[in-house]
Write a protein that holds these residues in place. Sequence first.
Motif, PDB file in Angstrom:
ATOM      1  N   ALA A 157       0.850  -1.186   0.000  1.00 40.15           N
ATOM      2  CA  ALA A 157       0.000   0.000   0.000  1.00 40.15           C
ATOM      3  C   ALA A 157       0.883   1.232   0.000  1.00 40.15           C
ATOM      4  CB  ALA A 157      -0.924   0.002   1.211  1.00 40.15           C
ATOM      5  N   TRP A 158       0.455   2.258  -0.755  1.00 38.23           N
ATOM      6  CA  TRP A 158       1.266   3.458  -0.968  1.00 38.23           C
ATOM      7  C   TRP A 158       0.416   4.710  -0.784  1.00 38.23           C
ATOM      8  CZ3 TRP A 158       6.391   2.338  -2.282  1.00 38.23           C
ATOM      9  CH2 TRP A 158       6.623   1.015  -2.660  1.00 38.23           C
ATOM     10  N   SER A 159       0.987   5.698  -0.130  1.00 42.11           N
ATOM     11  CA  SER A 159       0.344   7.002  -0.010  1.00 42.11           C
ATOM     12  C   SER A 159       1.077   8.001  -0.899  1.00 42.11           C
ATOM     13  CB  SER A 159       0.368   7.492   1.438  1.00 42.11           C
ATOM     14  OG  SER A 159       1.703   7.732   1.865  1.00 42.11           O
ATOM     15  N   PHE A 160       0.328   9.036  -1.334  1.00 41.84           N
ATOM     16  CA  PHE A 160       0.941  10.140  -2.071  1.00 41.84           C
ATOM     17  C   PHE A 160       0.308  11.424  -1.573  1.00 41.84           C
ATOM     18  CE2 PHE A 160       0.993  13.081  -5.778  1.00 41.84           C
ATOM     19  CZ  PHE A 160       2.360  13.298  -5.789  1.00 41.84           C
ATOM     20  N   ASP A 161       1.112  12.323  -0.999  1.00 41.63           N
ATOM     21  CA  ASP A 161       0.588  13.541  -0.384  1.00 41.63           C
ATOM     22  C   ASP A 161       0.765  14.771  -1.260  1.00 41.63           C
ATOM     23  OD1 ASP A 161       3.298  14.061  -0.242  1.00 41.63           O
ATOM     24  OD2 ASP A 161       3.388  14.140   1.955  1.00 41.63           O
ATOM     25  N   GLY A 162       1.105  14.582  -2.520  1.00 36.51           N
ATOM     26  CA  GLY A 162       1.348  15.700  -3.424  1.00 36.51           C
ATOM     27  C   GLY A 162       2.812  15.943  -3.674  1.00 36.51           C
TER      28      GLY A 162
END
Length: 732
Positions: free
Chosen positions: A442-447
Motif C-alpha cells: 500500500a502506498w500514499s501520495f501527499d502531493g
Amino acid sequence: MVATAAAAAVAAATTWVLAPHGHAQEGRHEAEGPSAVCEGTVDSNHSGYSGDGFCNTPNTAGTAVEFTVNAPASGAASLEIRYANGASQNRPADVSVNGTVVRTGVAFASTGAWSSWSTSTVTVPVSAGSNTVRIAATESSGLGNIDYLDFAMSDDPEPSEGRRMEALDRGVVAVRSSSTDVLVSWRLLGLDPEGIAFNVYRSTGGGNEVKLNSSPLTGGTNYVDSAANLSQSNTYRVAPVVDGVEQERSPGFTLSGNHAQEPVVRVPLRDGGPIQFVWVGDLTGDGAYDYVIDRQTSPQSIEAYSSDGDFLWEVDMGHNSIDQNNIEGGSSTIDVGHNDGVTVYDFDGDGRSEVAVRIANGVTFGDGARFNHGNDTEQFIAFLDGRTGALRDAAQVPTDYISDGPMYARFAACYLDGTTPSLVAYMKNRVGNGGFNLMVTAWSFDGANADMQWKWLRNGNHPDGHNSRCMDVDGDGTDEFIEIGFVLDGDGTLRYSLGGQGIVHGDRFHIADIDPSRPGLEGYAVQQDNPSGLREYYYDAATGEIIWRHTRSGTADVGRGMVGDIDPRHPGMEVWSFDGLYNAPSNQLTEPDTNLQPWPQMGLWWDGDVTMELFNDGKIEKWNPNSPTPTNSVPRLVSTWNYGGVVGPRGQPGIIADIFGDWREEVVLPNGQSNELVVYTTDRPTDIRLYTLAHNPAYRNDMTVKGYMQSHHVDYFLGAGMSTPPRPDIFY
C-alpha cells in the motif's frame, strides 16, 4: 429556541431576516449581522450571546442559517459555530457551501440550557472569493440557537470524517434518440440536498438560452427535448434549483447540427497503436472526467486526453516494455494478461487526478524527462501529474523477490483509513517454472512524496485470482483489499483466508449487497480446476463464511461468473456461470432449463429500470425471465459494432463506468483505427433518480481496477424493490 407547541405558529409567521451580502472577510460573522441570513427571528431573551442577539429558527427540518464568507484562496476552511441547545437531544445539521452539501450530520449536542453556549467545529472546502455557507437542520426538532460563525482558512487538508472524493460537475450529455428527440441527462451528486430540482436550458446556433421545462424537474435527471432545431448545433446546460432558488448553471454540452442518431459520444484521439484499456479521472480539475489510454505497441505507451478529446501528454514505457509475455514480461510492461500496473485517481486531494504507474529504467515522462536507473529489474511506483504526465515522485518496489525477476502489477485505489485514498499494488512473479511469489503493498501520495504504508507477503494457503477489489466489507468505514480467496484489513494484516475451506484459484468474483434481506455484503466466485469439483460458491463477505457451494464430479475451469438482479420475480440478485441461473439468496434456479441463461460476461445499467443489463462481446443485452433464451439469442439493445466500436481481448471493453449523464453507465471502446473513443451512453429516459454511481465509494474504487475486467458494484442493493440508497459518507 421556540417551544415545540408553538412551532407551527412560529413557522407560519417566519420571515427571512435579510441583510446586504457584502464582502465578508475571515473572522467572526454574527448570526444577526450583515453577512448572515437567519431563517427565523433574531432574539435576545437568553443571556451569554455575542453581539446584538442570536438566530432562533423554527423547529422544523430544513430550517437554516446562512453566512456569506470571503476566502482569500481556494482550500480548506475551519468553521467554528457557536450555539446553544437547551433541549435534551442532539440537533444535527448539514453544512453546505455554495449549494453543495459538504458535511452531513454535524452534531449540535445539548448544552443543558438555552443560556449555555458551546461550539461545533467543522472543516469544509471553499472557493476563492465569496462563499455561501448554509447550516440546515436535518431533523424535525430544528437547529439550536446560532450565535455566530468564526471563519478561518485551515491548515488541515480535509475534514476529519468521511471520504474525500471528487467534486464532479453535472456531467451534462445529449444524444439524438430519434429523428426528432434529444435525450439530455446529467448527474445528481452524492451530497445534493434532498428535494433538489433542475431546469434545462438550450442554446441553438449560439443564440440565447431558453428554459425548456415549465416547472423545475424533480424526477429522473434526464429530459427529452422534442422541439430542437436539429439542423443547427444545440448546447444544453442545467441549473439546480434549491429551496425554489435557481443556482449557477452547469457547463454545457453541444450536440452538433445534423448529428447522427446514435447513443454515442465520440472522443477524437491521435493516430496510434491498438488500445486495450481506458481509465477516467479529472486530470485538469474542471469537474469532468478525462481519459487515459494505453497503446499496445512495442515499446508501449500511455496517452492522456481531456474530456473533449484534446491531447494532453504521452509517456513512453521504454525498452523494458518490449517483452510482453503475459507471465514473465518486462519490468515496465503494462496491461498484459490479468496485469495492468496503471490506474488514475486523485490520491493527494488537490482536485486533479494523478496517474499511478509501475515503472523501470528507460521510461520517458510526459514532460520529456527520462527515468534513468542502472538496474533494469528494479521497479518503482510512480505518481504522475495528470495535467502534464510529469513525474511527481517515485518509490522503489521492495526487492524481496527480485531474484525471480520483475513483478507484474495490478492496481486499485483503496480508502484504507476511511478518509484518504491509497494505492494498493498486487504484484506477482514466477519462481522458476513453478509457483508464484505474491506481494501486496500500500502506498500514499501527499502531493510531494510517495511512501509505502505496508507490505504483505503471501506465506500460506491464500488463493488469489485475476481480479482485485477494494471496499468496506465489514461496515467499519475503512476499506479492505479483497482477493478471490483472502481479504486484507486496512493495516495490511490478514482478515481471513478461504484456503482452509477448500477454495483454490479462480478467474472471477464479485462482492455486493446480493441479498438485501441479509445484513452486510455477500460474495460470489467461480473456481479453476478445484480438485473437489467445486464450481462456484456464495459467502459472507465480512467473515468468509461459505453459505452455499455447487460441486460436480470431475474438475473444470469455470472461466466466468456474474452477479446482478436480472429477474425481478425473485428477491435479491441472481448469480450464474455455466451451470444455470440461480437466485443467490434462495440458492434456487430461476430457470429450470439450465441451457437457458445469459452469458456471464459483464453487467451494466442502461435502459432505465433498476434491473441490470448485460455487456457480452460488444452487445448490450437484456435478459427476459418470462421468455428465457440460450446465451446466443438474448434480446439485444445495442450492437456496438454498428457505431464503430471494437472490443478488446476476452471481449472486454476499455471501461464500463458512470462517466457522465445520470446514474446509468457508459461503455467505452476504441474504434477500428484506434483514433477515436466511442463512448456509448444511454438514449432512453427514466423516472428513476439515483445519485451518480461515481460518488458511491465501493463503485468509485472499482473504477480504478482492471485485471480480468468485471462489473462494478455499489455498496447498497441496486435492483427490483430496492430502497432509496443512503447518502454516501463523503466530502468533496
